[in-house]
Write a protein that holds these residues in place. Structure first.
Motif, short mmCIF file in Angstrom:
data_model
loop_
_atom_site.label_atom_id
_atom_site.label_comp_id
_atom_site.label_asym_id
_atom_site.label_seq_id
_atom_site.Cartn_x
_atom_site.Cartn_y
_atom_site.Cartn_z
N SER A 141 -53.75 66.97 -76.02
CA SER A 141 -54.66 65.77 -76.40
C SER A 141 -55.74 65.81 -75.77
CB SER A 141 -53.92 64.55 -76.26
OG SER A 141 -53.89 64.08 -74.79
N ALA A 142 -56.95 65.00 -76.21
CA ALA A 142 -58.00 65.10 -75.46
C ALA A 142 -58.84 63.54 -75.78
CB ALA A 142 -59.20 65.89 -76.31
N LYS A 143 -58.94 62.93 -74.74
CA LYS A 143 -59.64 61.46 -74.81
C LYS A 143 -61.12 61.75 -74.78
CE LYS A 143 -55.72 58.99 -73.01
NZ LYS A 143 -55.33 58.41 -71.93
N VAL A 144 -61.71 61.20 -75.82
CA VAL A 144 -63.18 61.42 -76.06
C VAL A 144 -63.83 60.18 -76.14
CG1 VAL A 144 -64.94 62.55 -77.46
CG2 VAL A 144 -62.83 63.66 -77.06
N GLU A 145 -64.88 60.07 -75.32
CA GLU A 145 -65.66 58.84 -75.57
C GLU A 145 -67.05 59.34 -76.13
OE1 GLU A 145 -67.01 54.92 -75.52
OE2 GLU A 145 -65.27 55.53 -74.21
N THR A 146 -67.31 58.90 -77.40
CA THR A 146 -68.30 59.40 -78.39
C THR A 146 -69.09 58.32 -79.13
OG1 THR A 146 -69.13 61.06 -79.80
CG2 THR A 146 -66.97 60.18 -80.11
N ARG A 147 -70.31 58.48 -79.54
CA ARG A 147 -71.01 57.56 -80.40
C ARG A 147 -71.10 58.37 -81.67
NH1 ARG A 147 -75.10 53.84 -77.35
NH2 ARG A 147 -74.16 53.95 -75.29
N VAL A 148 -70.58 59.51 -81.88
CA VAL A 148 -70.66 60.38 -82.96
C VAL A 148 -69.30 59.65 -83.95
CG1 VAL A 148 -70.43 62.58 -83.99
CG2 VAL A 148 -72.03 62.04 -82.20
N ASP A 149 -69.33 60.06 -85.18
CA ASP A 149 -68.27 59.75 -85.88
C ASP A 149 -67.21 60.56 -85.43
OD1 ASP A 149 -66.44 59.55 -87.91
OD2 ASP A 149 -67.69 59.54 -89.73
N PRO A 150 -65.70 60.10 -85.25
CA PRO A 150 -64.90 60.88 -84.87
C PRO A 150 -64.24 61.81 -85.75
CG PRO A 150 -64.07 58.57 -85.21
CD PRO A 150 -65.65 58.40 -85.28
N ALA A 151 -64.57 61.47 -87.12
CA ALA A 151 -64.39 62.71 -87.86
C ALA A 151 -65.10 63.88 -87.76
CB ALA A 151 -64.59 62.09 -89.37
N THR A 152 -66.22 63.67 -87.28
CA THR A 152 -66.95 64.79 -86.82
C THR A 152 -66.60 65.84 -85.81
OG1 THR A 152 -69.09 63.74 -87.67
CG2 THR A 152 -69.53 65.58 -86.17
N ILE A 153 -66.22 65.01 -84.62
CA ILE A 153 -65.52 65.66 -83.69
C ILE A 153 -64.20 66.37 -84.06
CG2 ILE A 153 -64.25 65.19 -81.39
CD1 ILE A 153 -67.16 64.67 -81.13
N LYS A 154 -63.42 65.69 -85.07
CA LYS A 154 -62.28 66.34 -85.69
C LYS A 154 -62.49 67.66 -86.19
CE LYS A 154 -58.34 65.43 -88.59
NZ LYS A 154 -58.36 66.36 -89.41
N ALA A 155 -63.40 67.60 -86.91
CA ALA A 155 -64.08 68.70 -87.61
C ALA A 155 -64.46 69.80 -86.70
CB ALA A 155 -65.21 68.63 -88.71
N ALA A 156 -65.13 69.79 -85.88
CA ALA A 156 -65.44 70.52 -84.75
C ALA A 156 -64.27 71.21 -83.99
CB ALA A 156 -66.48 70.06 -83.70
N ILE A 157 -63.40 70.47 -83.79
CA ILE A 157 -62.10 70.95 -83.16
C ILE A 157 -61.30 71.93 -84.09
CG2 ILE A 157 -59.90 70.24 -82.30
CD1 ILE A 157 -61.16 67.79 -81.16
N GLU A 158 -61.04 71.52 -85.45
CA GLU A 158 -60.66 72.27 -86.30
C GLU A 158 -61.32 73.56 -86.96
OE1 GLU A 158 -59.66 69.31 -89.56
OE2 GLU A 158 -57.93 68.82 -88.45
N ASN A 159 -62.55 73.38 -86.70
CA ASN A 159 -63.51 74.74 -86.82
C ASN A 159 -63.34 75.61 -85.81
OD1 ASN A 159 -64.39 73.80 -89.48
ND2 ASN A 159 -66.36 72.83 -88.55
N ALA A 160 -62.68 74.98 -84.64
CA ALA A 160 -62.65 76.10 -83.54
C ALA A 160 -61.30 76.81 -83.63
CB ALA A 160 -62.98 75.16 -82.21
N GLY A 161 -60.46 76.09 -84.57
CA GLY A 161 -59.15 76.84 -84.84
C GLY A 161 -57.81 75.71 -84.35
N TYR A 162 -58.36 74.72 -83.96
CA TYR A 162 -57.12 73.81 -83.65
C TYR A 162 -56.84 72.71 -84.42
CZ TYR A 162 -57.78 76.68 -79.40
OH TYR A 162 -57.86 77.81 -78.70
N PRO A 163 -55.91 72.47 -85.15
CA PRO A 163 -55.59 71.29 -86.13
C PRO A 163 -55.51 70.19 -85.14
CG PRO A 163 -54.07 73.07 -86.80
CD PRO A 163 -54.85 73.68 -85.48
N SER A 164 -55.88 68.86 -85.69
CA SER A 164 -56.06 67.63 -84.87
C SER A 164 -55.98 66.53 -85.93
CB SER A 164 -57.32 67.72 -84.10
OG SER A 164 -58.37 67.62 -84.85
N SER A 165 -55.54 65.60 -85.04
CA SER A 165 -55.80 64.09 -85.54
C SER A 165 -56.24 63.11 -84.59
CB SER A 165 -54.16 63.70 -86.06
OG SER A 165 -53.46 63.66 -84.96
N PHE A 166 -56.58 62.04 -84.89
CA PHE A 166 -57.25 61.26 -83.90
C PHE A 166 -56.71 59.57 -84.13
CE2 PHE A 166 -60.58 61.26 -86.95
CZ PHE A 166 -60.83 59.88 -87.29
#
Length: 67
Positions: free
Chosen positions: A39-64
């Motif tokens: 898991s990852a705990k992330v403090e961000t002002r960006v839409d979390p769906a954007t972070i999720k997409a970045a993680i998945e584009n790196a090859g790691y399926p994720s949910s938040f």
């Protein structure tokens, strides 16, 4: 803050790749990667769906969820 569950993260290199993906999506984000919990705990002002997409584009399926 959001907690991302990240599949297929098995080693330190994986954790580093995920952290780089998060930082690429939001350079100001604060991320704490827990390899054991996959898991990852992330403090961000960006839409979390954007972070999720970045993680998945790196090859790691994720949910938040917001915590």
């Amino acid at each position: 803050m959001y907690e991302f569950e990240i599949q297929n993260m098995t080693c330190g290199h994986c954790a580093g790749t995920v952290e780089k993906a998060i930082k690429a999506a939001d350079p100001a984000a604060s991320a704490s990667i827990d390899l054991t919990a996959k898991s990852a705990k992330v403090e961000t002002r960006v839409d979390p769906a954007t972070i999720k997409a970045a993680i998945e584009n790196a090859g790691y399926p994720s949910s938040f969820r917001q915590i």
